[in-house]
Design an enzyme around this catalytic site. Structure first.
Site, short mmCIF file in Angstrom:
data_model
loop_
_atom_site.label_atom_id
_atom_site.label_comp_id
_atom_site.label_asym_id
_atom_site.label_seq_id
_atom_site.Cartn_x
_atom_site.Cartn_y
_atom_site.Cartn_z
N GLU A 46 0.83 -1.16 0.10
CA GLU A 46 0.03 -0.07 -0.22
C GLU A 46 0.85 1.18 0.04
O GLU A 46 1.73 1.52 0.95
CB GLU A 46 -0.86 0.02 1.20
CG GLU A 46 -2.04 -1.21 1.05
CD GLU A 46 -2.70 -1.03 2.51
OE1 GLU A 46 -2.81 -0.21 3.17
OE2 GLU A 46 -3.22 -2.27 2.89
N ASP A 57 -5.28 8.49 10.50
CA ASP A 57 -4.02 8.03 10.91
C ASP A 57 -3.41 8.42 12.06
O ASP A 57 -3.71 9.42 12.70
CB ASP A 57 -2.99 8.46 9.75
CG ASP A 57 -3.22 8.04 8.39
OD1 ASP A 57 -3.67 6.77 8.40
OD2 ASP A 57 -3.51 8.90 7.44
#
Length: 254
Positions: A46, A57
């Site tokens: 990824e 995140d």
């Protein structure tokens, strides 16, 4: 032609996917990191497209994102760096990021570029399922891109069924409701969640992300799931050692 993700998911093993932020530690590290990961037996990669407001995140990935943007990473530069990636790399490559940069680039232009380069799928956590289905699904499919949806322990079974029927690759199973990169090991709550999803017999395999950082957590996560994704732990490794010791990191996982 079958999508590389679909083919990889058919392999008879637990898959290891690695996430890193494009343009980190240095702007031009992207290709070397991808090539090294493949050489060391990683199954899928990824590639994080950095964004200035990365809500999902944790601090590690946020900091790498900020650093990558300071290094000058942009969507255009990433595409330029990846232009010849299929000459050296054959495993599935997925771009993970937020929908805003894709929208700014132009959704169709972005998808077309992904197809030209050989990107197999996209993970855009802030693109809602219904918006994707109404406005973008035909474009993604036109360019052979698999769109990967996320589920969390809070996602209802009805919603999971909807996501499963809209998916044609794998489902990204977020191990907990918290941001990436926290906690050590999985507790009973996560184990129960893994079991609950396994019992649903979804048509798409699941790959677990968030909280996986070593052999123990990889094995726990893949007991019922097809694979697991490591992000924050690998970024910490890059922060400490640069791009030179990828083999050492991967050897600690399997």
């Amino acid at each position: 032609m079958s999508n590389r993700i679909t083919l990889k998911l058919k392999e008879d093993k637990k898959l290891l996917s690695i996430y890193f932020t494009a343009g980190y530690p240095s702007l031009n590290d992207t290709v070397k990191i991808i090539e090294d990961l493949e050489k060391n037996g990683v199954d899928m990669i990824e590639i994080g497209l950095p964004f200035s407001d990365p809500l999902a995140d944790g601090p590690t990935i946020q900091e790498s994102s900020t650093a990558a943007l300071k290094n000058g990473m942009t969507t255009e530069i990433l595409f330029e760096q990846l232009r010849d990636i299929r000459k050296t790399v054959s495993i599935p490559l997925i771009i993970m990021g937020y929908f805003n940069p894709v929208l700014q680039y132009g959704v169709e232009a972005f998808c077309k570029k992904c197809q030209e380069i050989g990107i197999d799928g996209l993970i855009l956590p802030d693109l809602p399922l219904d918006v994707y289905q109404d406005d973008y699904e035909t474009i993604f499919k036109k360019y052979g891109l698999i769109n990967v949806f996320l589920i969390t322990p809070q996602t209802s079974n009805d919603r999971i069924d909807q996501i499963d029927s809209a998916s044609d690759g794998f489902i990204y199973m977020v191990s907990s409701a918290s941001v990436t990169g926290s906690k050590s090991g999985f507790g009973q709550e996560q184990e129960n969640y893994f079991e609950r999803i396994a019992k649903m017999n979804l048509k798409n395999p699941q790959i677990v992300g968030f909280g996986i950082k070593d052999e123990e957590t990889f094995k726990q996560a893949t007991k019922t799931a097809k694979g697991a994704i490591i992000g924050s732990a690998f970024i910490k490794h890059l922060t400490a050692y640069g791009t030179d010791k990828t083999n050492e990191f991967i050897s600690l996982i399997r």
